[in-house]
Design an enzyme around this catalytic site. Structure first.
Site, PDB file in Angstrom:
ATOM      1  N   GLU A  82       0.848  -1.207   0.000  1.00 33.16           N
ATOM      2  CA  GLU A  82       0.000   0.000   0.000  1.00 33.16           C
ATOM      3  C   GLU A  82       0.881   1.253   0.000  1.00 33.16           C
ATOM      4  OE1 GLU A  82      -3.154  -0.212  -0.353  1.00 33.16           O
ATOM      5  OE2 GLU A  82      -3.661  -2.244   0.306  1.00 33.16           O
ATOM      6  N   CYS A 144      -7.309  -0.898   8.751  1.00 30.18           N
ATOM      7  CA  CYS A 144      -5.989  -0.932   8.106  1.00 30.18           C
ATOM      8  C   CYS A 144      -5.597   0.444   7.592  1.00 30.18           C
ATOM      9  CB  CYS A 144      -5.993  -1.930   6.945  1.00 30.18           C
ATOM     10  SG  CYS A 144      -6.078  -3.640   7.487  1.00 30.18           S
ATOM     11  N   HIS A 163      -0.654  -5.640   2.979  1.00 29.73           N
ATOM     12  CA  HIS A 163      -1.821  -6.504   3.156  1.00 29.73           C
ATOM     13  C   HIS A 163      -1.435  -7.940   2.813  1.00 29.73           C
ATOM     14  CE1 HIS A 163      -5.174  -3.374   3.272  1.00 29.73           C
ATOM     15  NE2 HIS A 163      -5.484  -4.258   4.202  1.00 29.73           N
TER      16      HIS A 163
END
Length: 196
Positions: A82, A144, A163
């Site tokens: 991410e 998250c 993730h």
């Protein structure tokens, strides 16, 4: 001796065993070499508590890098890097039934914050046996993403979010721990290059 901090998450919904925490524990067993002091913590799937813990990490420990690992239930055999955290749009309730005030992480905070780690360069330069890695610019507006944004905010961008998929016969905690080790060593290398 540099301190790096890692967090995984506790159980939520049908996931009584959260693969993110299993992966982080496995990474901790493996270590990251002699000059990296690795500390780990399990975060609850609760906005306010996760935020308090993340603030504490940055204010008291000031690590070189903080890496948060979360479970992406939709990913079957993918690890997702991410790039950024988003501030607004947190409508979903957490494990205690709460939503953040104003549906955002930090009132008056920037719309999004990018990690100082260039995930694209990282993604181009690493491969992990047994699992695919992809890039993402949207961590999903739940705990998250919320944790990631908070960490980027307090850590001046020196945070990363990965993730991982749920555990399965082919995706074991060991495989994920090994994958994290490869990815994070590359991240730390990038941190050093940026510093020099």
């Amino acid at each position: 001796n540099h301190l790096s901090f890692f967090s995984g998450f506790g159980p939520f919904r049908q996931y009584l065993v959260n693969s993110s925490w299993e992966a982080v524990k496995e990474l901790s067993k493996r270590g990251l070499g002699e000059n990296i002091n690795l500390q780990i913590m399990q975060l609850p799937v609760v906005y306010q508590k996760a935020k308090e813990q993340v603030c504490k990490i940055w204010t008291t420990l000031q690590p070189l890098l903080t890496v948060h690992v979360g479970l992406a239930s939709s990913a079957t055999a993918l690890i997702i890097l991410e790039q950024c955290g988003k501030n607004k749009g947190y409508q979903e309730r957490d494990a205690c039934g709460f939503r953040p005030e104003g549906a955002c992480c930090v009132l008056d905070g920037p719309e999004k914050i990018e990690s100082t780690i260039n995930m694209k360069i990282l993604w181009k330069n690493i491969s992990v046996e047994g699992i695919d890695i992809i890039l993402s610019r949207d961590a999903g507006r739940y705990i998250c993403d919320y944790t990631y944004y908070t960490s980027l905010y307090y850590g001046n961008g020196r945070a990363a979010f990965i993730h991982v998929p749920p555990l399965s016969e082919s995706v074991t905690a060991e495989l994920l721990g090994k994958a994290l080790q490869t990815i994070i060593l590359a991240m730390l290398q990038q941190c050093r290059e940026q510093r020099d």
